[in-house]
Scaffold this motif. Structure first.
Motif, PDB file in Angstrom:
ATOM      1  N   LYS A  24       7.635-132.652 -32.333  1.00  0.00           N
ATOM      2  CA  LYS A  24       7.328-132.437 -33.748  1.00  0.00           C
ATOM      3  C   LYS A  24       5.969-131.758 -33.846  1.00  0.00           C
ATOM      4  CE  LYS A  24       6.551-134.932 -38.010  1.00  0.00           C
ATOM      5  NZ  LYS A  24       6.386-136.217 -38.649  1.00  0.00           N
ATOM      6  N   PRO A  25       5.878-130.640 -34.564  1.00  0.00           N
ATOM      7  CA  PRO A  25       4.586-129.951 -34.668  1.00  0.00           C
ATOM      8  C   PRO A  25       3.582-130.787 -35.443  1.00  0.00           C
ATOM      9  CG  PRO A  25       6.179-128.971 -36.150  1.00  0.00           C
ATOM     10  CD  PRO A  25       6.916-129.973 -35.334  1.00  0.00           C
ATOM     11  N   GLN A  26       2.324-130.694 -35.056  1.00  0.00           N
ATOM     12  CA  GLN A  26       1.262-131.412 -35.750  1.00  0.00           C
ATOM     13  C   GLN A  26       0.364-130.440 -36.501  1.00  0.00           C
ATOM     14  OE1 GLN A  26       0.575-133.897 -31.957  1.00  0.00           O
ATOM     15  NE2 GLN A  26      -0.563-134.884 -33.589  1.00  0.00           N
ATOM     16  N   ILE A  57      10.575-122.168 -19.984  1.00  0.00           N
ATOM     17  CA  ILE A  57      11.814-122.916 -20.183  1.00  0.00           C
ATOM     18  C   ILE A  57      12.095-123.015 -21.676  1.00  0.00           C
ATOM     19  CG2 ILE A  57      12.950-125.153 -19.871  1.00  0.00           C
ATOM     20  CD1 ILE A  57      11.163-125.518 -17.389  1.00  0.00           C
ATOM     21  N   VAL A  58      13.308-122.651 -22.078  1.00  0.00           N
ATOM     22  CA  VAL A  58      13.708-122.706 -23.488  1.00  0.00           C
ATOM     23  C   VAL A  58      14.120-124.137 -23.825  1.00  0.00           C
ATOM     24  CG1 VAL A  58      15.324-121.863 -25.222  1.00  0.00           C
ATOM     25  CG2 VAL A  58      14.459-120.305 -23.480  1.00  0.00           C
ATOM     26  N   LEU A  59      13.524-124.691 -24.897  1.00  0.00           N
ATOM     27  CA  LEU A  59      13.825-126.054 -25.311  1.00  0.00           C
ATOM     28  C   LEU A  59      14.872-126.083 -26.414  1.00  0.00           C
ATOM     29  CD1 LEU A  59      10.176-127.400 -25.574  1.00  0.00           C
ATOM     30  CD2 LEU A  59      11.804-127.881 -23.763  1.00  0.00           C
ATOM     31  N   PRO A  60      15.870-126.971 -26.300  1.00  0.00           N
ATOM     32  CA  PRO A  60      16.814-127.124 -27.420  1.00  0.00           C
ATOM     33  C   PRO A  60      16.102-127.797 -28.591  1.00  0.00           C
ATOM     34  CG  PRO A  60      17.263-128.746 -25.709  1.00  0.00           C
ATOM     35  CD  PRO A  60      16.200-127.832 -25.179  1.00  0.00           C
ATOM     36  N   GLY A  61      16.646-127.680 -29.803  1.00  0.00           N
ATOM     37  CA  GLY A  61      16.013-128.194 -31.007  1.00  0.00           C
ATOM     38  C   GLY A  61      15.580-129.642 -30.933  1.00  0.00           C
ATOM     39  N   GLN A  62      16.403-130.521 -30.350  1.00  0.00           N
ATOM     40  CA  GLN A  62      16.070-131.942 -30.307  1.00  0.00           C
ATOM     41  C   GLN A  62      14.963-132.253 -29.313  1.00  0.00           C
ATOM     42  OE1 GLN A  62      19.850-133.675 -29.490  1.00  0.00           O
ATOM     43  NE2 GLN A  62      20.501-133.607 -31.627  1.00  0.00           N
ATOM     44  N   ALA A  63      14.766-131.438 -28.310  1.00  0.00           N
ATOM     45  CA  ALA A  63      13.750-131.698 -27.294  1.00  0.00           C
ATOM     46  C   ALA A  63      12.371-131.200 -27.718  1.00  0.00           C
ATOM     47  CB  ALA A  63      14.144-131.047 -25.974  1.00  0.00           C
ATOM     48  N   GLN A  64      12.326-130.395 -28.774  1.00  0.00           N
ATOM     49  CA  GLN A  64      11.045-129.866 -29.212  1.00  0.00           C
ATOM     50  C   GLN A  64      10.208-130.967 -29.824  1.00  0.00           C
ATOM     51  OE1 GLN A  64      11.838-126.698 -31.932  1.00  0.00           O
ATOM     52  NE2 GLN A  64      12.906-125.481 -30.420  1.00  0.00           N
ATOM     53  N   GLY A  96      15.312-126.286 -50.575  1.00  0.00           N
ATOM     54  CA  GLY A  96      15.652-125.824 -49.235  1.00  0.00           C
ATOM     55  C   GLY A  96      14.483-125.737 -48.279  1.00  0.00           C
ATOM     56  N   GLU A  97      13.289-126.105 -48.705  1.00  0.00           N
ATOM     57  CA  GLU A  97      12.084-126.075 -47.854  1.00  0.00           C
ATOM     58  C   GLU A  97      11.681-127.506 -47.501  1.00  0.00           C
ATOM     59  OE1 GLU A  97      10.308-123.436 -46.712  1.00  0.00           O
ATOM     60  OE2 GLU A  97      11.531-121.940 -47.709  1.00  0.00           O
ATOM     61  N   GLN A  98      11.183-127.704 -46.287  1.00  0.00           N
ATOM     62  CA  GLN A  98      10.738-129.020 -45.826  1.00  0.00           C
ATOM     63  C   GLN A  98       9.216-129.122 -45.965  1.00  0.00           C
ATOM     64  OE1 GLN A  98      13.169-131.073 -44.605  1.00  0.00           O
ATOM     65  NE2 GLN A  98      11.814-132.785 -44.236  1.00  0.00           N
ATOM     66  N   TYR A  99       8.735-130.184 -46.610  1.00  0.00           N
ATOM     67  CA  TYR A  99       7.307-130.415 -46.807  1.00  0.00           C
ATOM     68  C   TYR A  99       6.951-131.820 -46.344  1.00  0.00           C
ATOM     69  CZ  TYR A  99       7.713-126.425 -49.980  1.00  0.00           C
ATOM     70  OH  TYR A  99       7.965-125.194 -50.518  1.00  0.00           O
ATOM     71  N   VAL A 126       6.189-123.521 -37.364  1.00  0.00           N
ATOM     72  CA  VAL A 126       7.351-123.526 -36.473  1.00  0.00           C
ATOM     73  C   VAL A 126       6.951-124.046 -35.094  1.00  0.00           C
ATOM     74  CG1 VAL A 126       9.118-122.093 -35.415  1.00  0.00           C
ATOM     75  CG2 VAL A 126       8.325-121.595 -37.730  1.00  0.00           C
ATOM     76  N   ALA A 127       7.785-124.929 -34.540  1.00  0.00           N
ATOM     77  CA  ALA A 127       7.525-125.507 -33.220  1.00  0.00           C
ATOM     78  C   ALA A 127       7.789-124.478 -32.120  1.00  0.00           C
ATOM     79  CB  ALA A 127       8.420-126.719 -32.996  1.00  0.00           C
ATOM     80  N   GLU A 128       7.115-124.668 -31.010  1.00  0.00           N
ATOM     81  CA  GLU A 128       7.328-123.804 -29.845  1.00  0.00           C
ATOM     82  C   GLU A 128       8.760-123.979 -29.345  1.00  0.00           C
ATOM     83  OE1 GLU A 128       5.261-121.741 -27.910  1.00  0.00           O
ATOM     84  OE2 GLU A 128       3.772-121.863 -29.488  1.00  0.00           O
TER      85      GLU A 128
END
Length: 94
Positions: free
Chosen positions: A34-36, A25-32, A78-81, A16-18
């Motif tokens: 991509k986790p590496q 500061i809380v980030l909206p979904g699009q500003a997060q 329903g899971e992203q891989y 899960v991304a930060e």
């Protein structure tokens, strides 16, 4: 259904991304970003790939860091891989 990678491929599940920056500061979904970092879900058998012997260095359950724009995203049950080559994995997090 189950993903079984072939050759030197590895199936990863993104962590899960930060949602907040270090300053709070809380980030909206699009500003997060991509986790590496991801968890290894399945590992291919390795063997001969493009005429070279490939030994798999990761195992199921390892936490790894992978190249930012590598791999193929797949949605299953329903899971992203993400399916990547082992060479796209940069490090194992211990």
């Amino acid at each position: 259904m189950k993903l079984v990678p072939l050759g030197d491929r590895v199936v990863l599940k993104e962590l899960v991304a930060e949602e907040k920056t270090k300053s709070g500061i809380v980030l909206p979904g699009q500003a997060q970003e991509k986790p590496q970092q991801a968890e290894v879900v399945a590992v291919g058998p390795g063997g001969m790939v493009d005429g070279k012997e490939v030994t798999m260095n990761v195992k199921t359950g390892d936490q790894v860091i992978y190249s930012k724009y590598s791999g193929t995203e797949v949605k299953l049950d329903g899971e992203q891989y993400i399916i990547v080559k082992q060479s796209d994995i940069l490090a194992i997090v211990e």
